[in-house]
Scaffold this motif. Sequence first.
Motif, PDB file in Angstrom:
ATOM      1  N   GLN A  15       0.832  -1.212   0.000  1.00  0.00           N
ATOM      2  CA  GLN A  15       0.000   0.000   0.000  1.00  0.00           C
ATOM      3  C   GLN A  15       0.867   1.262   0.000  1.00  0.00           C
ATOM      4  O   GLN A  15       0.582   2.227  -0.708  1.00  0.00           O
ATOM      5  CB  GLN A  15      -0.929   0.007   1.211  1.00  0.00           C
ATOM      6  N   LYS A  67       3.970   1.521  -1.137  1.00  0.00           N
ATOM      7  CA  LYS A  67       4.589   1.626  -2.464  1.00  0.00           C
ATOM      8  C   LYS A  67       3.614   2.194  -3.479  1.00  0.00           C
ATOM      9  O   LYS A  67       3.975   3.049  -4.294  1.00  0.00           O
ATOM     10  CB  LYS A  67       5.077   0.252  -2.941  1.00  0.00           C
ATOM     11  N   GLN A  68       2.379   1.726  -3.442  1.00  0.00           N
ATOM     12  CA  GLN A  68       1.367   2.222  -4.377  1.00  0.00           C
ATOM     13  C   GLN A  68       1.110   3.709  -4.156  1.00  0.00           C
ATOM     14  O   GLN A  68       0.987   4.478  -5.111  1.00  0.00           O
ATOM     15  CB  GLN A  68       0.068   1.422  -4.241  1.00  0.00           C
ATOM     16  N   ARG A  69       1.040   4.113  -2.899  1.00  0.00           N
ATOM     17  CA  ARG A  69       0.804   5.530  -2.580  1.00  0.00           C
ATOM     18  C   ARG A  69       1.990   6.391  -3.018  1.00  0.00           C
ATOM     19  O   ARG A  69       1.813   7.469  -3.574  1.00  0.00           O
ATOM     20  CB  ARG A  69       0.558   5.685  -1.072  1.00  0.00           C
ATOM     21  N   ASN A  94       4.137   5.696  -5.416  1.00  0.00           N
ATOM     22  CA  ASN A  94       4.103   5.754  -6.883  1.00  0.00           C
ATOM     23  C   ASN A  94       3.065   6.753  -7.366  1.00  0.00           C
ATOM     24  O   ASN A  94       3.307   7.508  -8.312  1.00  0.00           O
ATOM     25  CB  ASN A  94       3.842   4.367  -7.482  1.00  0.00           C
ATOM     26  N   ALA A  95       1.903   6.758  -6.722  1.00  0.00           N
ATOM     27  CA  ALA A  95       0.860   7.720  -7.094  1.00  0.00           C
ATOM     28  C   ALA A  95       1.334   9.152  -6.849  1.00  0.00           C
ATOM     29  O   ALA A  95       1.105  10.042  -7.675  1.00  0.00           O
ATOM     30  CB  ALA A  95      -0.424   7.437  -6.315  1.00  0.00           C
ATOM     31  N   LEU A  96       2.007   9.369  -5.722  1.00  0.00           N
ATOM     32  CA  LEU A  96       2.526  10.712  -5.419  1.00  0.00           C
ATOM     33  C   LEU A  96       3.614  11.128  -6.408  1.00  0.00           C
ATOM     34  O   LEU A  96       3.663  12.291  -6.837  1.00  0.00           O
ATOM     35  CB  LEU A  96       3.064  10.761  -3.983  1.00  0.00           C
ATOM     36  N   LYS A 105       3.896  10.167  -9.525  1.00  0.00           N
ATOM     37  CA  LYS A 105       3.220  10.497 -10.789  1.00  0.00           C
ATOM     38  C   LYS A 105       2.591  11.884 -10.721  1.00  0.00           C
ATOM     39  O   LYS A 105       2.643  12.656 -11.674  1.00  0.00           O
ATOM     40  CB  LYS A 105       2.164   9.450 -11.129  1.00  0.00           C
ATOM     41  N   GLU A 106       1.998  12.209  -9.586  1.00  0.00           N
ATOM     42  CA  GLU A 106       1.388  13.528  -9.418  1.00  0.00           C
ATOM     43  C   GLU A 106       2.459  14.620  -9.446  1.00  0.00           C
ATOM     44  O   GLU A 106       2.273  15.670 -10.059  1.00  0.00           O
ATOM     45  CB  GLU A 106       0.589  13.585  -8.117  1.00  0.00           C
ATOM     46  N   GLU A 134       5.327  14.468 -11.021  1.00  0.00           N
ATOM     47  CA  GLU A 134       5.750  14.591 -12.421  1.00  0.00           C
ATOM     48  C   GLU A 134       4.755  15.408 -13.227  1.00  0.00           C
ATOM     49  O   GLU A 134       5.137  16.233 -14.043  1.00  0.00           O
ATOM     50  CB  GLU A 134       5.923  13.205 -13.042  1.00  0.00           C
ATOM     51  N   ARG A 135       3.466  15.190 -12.979  1.00  0.00           N
ATOM     52  CA  ARG A 135       2.428  15.957 -13.680  1.00  0.00           C
ATOM     53  C   ARG A 135       2.530  17.437 -13.330  1.00  0.00           C
ATOM     54  O   ARG A 135       2.489  18.305 -14.210  1.00  0.00           O
ATOM     55  CB  ARG A 135       1.034  15.424 -13.324  1.00  0.00           C
TER      56      ARG A 135
END
Length: 102
Positions: free
Chosen positions: A7, A9-11, A13-15, A17-18, A20-21
């Motif tokens: 969980q 790691k997933q969070r 990775n999501a952060l 990506k955000e 980078e955006r």
Amino acid sequence: MKSNITQIKQRVNALLKELERIEAQELADKDMFPLSELRERVTRYVKENDITIDTFCELAMISKATLYAAFNSPSSTKRATIESIISVFGNYTLYIGRADAS
């Protein structure tokens, strides 16, 4: 315990990506350009301000030959020369970054 790590790691990775955006949007909002566009930018500036290349060179305090050398080989042009050229555009800063992989 493994489920918590997954969980996290997933969070993370999501952060990432955000982030980078957000970084991409910030770069898009800035008037940035690669050195390969130097000729285009100078040409546009000259036309928009109704001045000659000679006047541009005077403003940059460089010779016409130096400007054309920068156009032909911007990546091997001295940093001081590039900074002189972009100073004419206004409040610009020279940044160094990795080339886009695409």
